[in-house]
Design an enzyme around this catalytic site. Structure first.
Site, mmCIF file in Angstrom:
data_model
loop_
_atom_site.group_PDB
_atom_site.id
_atom_site.type_symbol
_atom_site.label_atom_id
_atom_site.label_comp_id
_atom_site.label_asym_id
_atom_site.label_seq_id
_atom_site.Cartn_x
_atom_site.Cartn_y
_atom_site.Cartn_z
ATOM 1 N N HIS A 112 -10.301 8.910 -5.706
ATOM 2 C CA HIS A 112 -8.939 9.273 -5.336
ATOM 3 C C HIS A 112 -8.682 10.747 -5.629
ATOM 4 C CE1 HIS A 112 -4.746 8.515 -4.508
ATOM 5 N NE2 HIS A 112 -4.450 9.231 -5.584
ATOM 6 N N GLU A 165 -1.719 9.183 2.560
ATOM 7 C CA GLU A 165 -2.419 9.012 1.270
ATOM 8 C C GLU A 165 -3.863 9.492 1.380
ATOM 9 O OE1 GLU A 165 -1.605 5.312 -0.757
ATOM 10 O OE2 GLU A 165 -3.443 5.502 -1.913
ATOM 11 N N ASP A 188 5.180 -1.804 15.070
ATOM 12 C CA ASP A 188 6.274 -1.808 14.108
ATOM 13 C C ASP A 188 5.736 -2.221 12.733
ATOM 14 O OD1 ASP A 188 8.479 -2.443 12.578
ATOM 15 O OD2 ASP A 188 9.554 -3.458 14.189
ATOM 16 N N LYS A 238 -1.048 -4.198 -1.522
ATOM 17 C CA LYS A 238 -0.597 -2.852 -1.128
ATOM 18 C C LYS A 238 -1.796 -2.053 -0.612
ATOM 19 C CE LYS A 238 0.393 1.676 -1.743
ATOM 20 N NZ LYS A 238 -0.548 2.787 -1.664
#
Ligand code: MEV
Length: 441
Positions: A393, A85, A296, A280
């Site tokens: 962004h 991202e 992991d 998130k």
């Protein structure tokens, strides 16, 4: 054409690719070329990656970036992040710099207990099962001696085993609920090996337990597996400073900035649609470091989100307050991480990432990862409550759009310059490319 196959895993890598391109691709040679393009030219290195999993056909690249200037407990780190991202590493770096000049991040490990369970079925007298458990518990531990020997020498091992009655939920259902200290290892293999040994001992000892009836002797083991829910493998990270030191947020005064910021956190605490997105964003930072350090991330994700729901509603992992003129922003999360074993001693980039972090212990890595999550959340909330998220962004995403249009280096430079003073939406970028190329839309 039949698209199923027997014995696929036994084919050589090139035969696997032959079969895939012939069966699933009309443009065979292009698919083969793309797959091969990602092979490493160092055969040994490629073989190492081939052998991580079954049926490897190529490598899947993610960028490995770094976010410098993280001051954590007085020590400076450059944090490796594996993520696709566009804005995540930039946001981290910005937050790191912002807080480095305000005392940096403080982090502490609260506890490091991990959990594993043997799920079993027992139809019979609960009191007799209690007696059996108390009798067999020392043997359960003794029988794992060969597995736990080295871990014990280093100061870890099995902490406790409890018998848990779950018969209200499912008829006859009990658990051995065990806790472990696995030190610098994530410990999955260690815990699962201990649990499988517990299960074996439990079953065989039950058959010889004199108080049990014939039926009671037949304990049925359902499964033995660690839990990725680790609410007692917990780390806390925080930043704090005087409210007046939070200058530099556009036209907002420090007080206005803090009030908006705290309200945004509060919304994520009480509103689960927002909480999921809020968390998130935190996981953008956490997963990137977890992945870069060979841990992991699925285990971490599962455990973190369960923790976010521990009070019955899904809620924010971060919190913020002002007390006596001091702004404090913090995160508390469960993180079961390892810095030895698994990929950490196999994957050259993971080894490099750990070296970059000064060879952390798993406790130090927990602190670094928690900080990466907190920093990411700070950057996201700061943008969301001031400029909006799209400005930063899209600035970072600009190159992706330009690459989609095969922009040349010269075009990229001109358009990056142009979007320093223009709002970069997808359509604005497309229009600008077309204009530059002398095309009208
Ligand atoms: C995007 O990947 C993450 C954010 O949506 C997080 C947030 O909204 O807090 C920006």
């Amino acid at each position: 054409m039949d698209k199923t196959i027997d014995g696929f895993s036994k084919l050589s890598k090139s035969k696997k690719i032959d079969w895939i391109v012939n069966t699933y691709f009309s443009n065979n040679e292009n698919a083969r070329r793309i797959l091969k393009q990602y092979w490493n030219s160092d055969d040994k290195l490629q073989q190492l990656h081939d052998e991580f999993i079954e049926n490897t056909i190529t490598n899947y690249y993610l960028p490995l970036g770094v976010a410098p200037n993280f001051l954590i407990n007085g020590k400076t780190y450059i944090i490796p992040m594996a993520i696709e991202e566009s804005s995540v590493v930039a946001a981290s770096s910005k937050a790191a710099k912002f807080w480095a000049s305000r005392g940096g991040f403080k982090a502490e490990v609260i506890s490091t207990k991990k959990v594993g369970q043997v799920h079993f079925i027992f139809y019979g007298d609960k009191n007799k099962l209690d007696q059996f458990f108390n009798t067999v518990k020392p043997k359960l531990i003794r029988d794992t001696n060969a597995i736990t020997k080295n871990m014990k020498l280093r100061g870890g091992g099995i902490l406790d085993i409890e018998l848990r009655d779950k018969t209200e939920a499912i008829k006859g259902y009990y658990q051995l609920h065990a806790t472990f200290e696995t030190l610098n290892a994530m410990g999955a293999n260690f815990i699962n090996s201990c649990l499988e040994q517990f299960a074996q001992t439990l079953k065989t000892e039950a058959q010889q337990f004199k108080l049990f009836s014939d039926k009671e002797k037949q304990i049925q083991i359902v499964m033995s597996i660690l839990s990725n829910y680790v609410p007692e493998c917990l780390v806390r990270a925080e930043v704090s400073c005087k409210v007046e030191d939070l200058k530099g947020n556009g036209s907002l005064s420090p007080e206005e900035f803090v009030s908006n910021f705290i309200r945004a956190v509060r919304i994520a605490e009480v509103e689960h649609y927002r909480a999921v997105t809020h968390n998130k964003g935190i996981m953008n930072g956490i997963d990137a470091v977890v992945l870069a350090t060979g841990n992991d991330f699925r285990a971490v994700e599962a455990g973190v989100h369960a923790y976010a729901s521990r009070n019955g509603i899904y809620s924010s992992l971060t919190h913020a307050k002002v007390e006596n003129g001091i702004f404090t922003f913090w995160i508390e999360i469960p993180l079961a991480l390892g810095t030895v074993g698994g990929l950490t001693s196999l994957h050259p980039l993971v080894k490099l990432a750990l070296e970059l972090l000064h060879h952390p212990t798993s406790r130090e890595l927990m602190q670094i990862v928690a900080v990466a999550g907190l920093a990411q959340n700070f950057a996201a909330l700061r943008s969301l409550t001031t400029t909006g998220i799209q400005k930063g962004h899209m600035k970072m995403h600009l190159l992706n759009i330009l690459n989609q249009f095969n922009a040349t280096q010269d075009e990229k430079e001109q358009l990056i310059e142009h979007f320093k003073t223009h709002v970069a939406t997808h359509s604005a970028v497309v229009d600008a490319i077309n204009t530059l190329r002398g095309k009208s839309e």
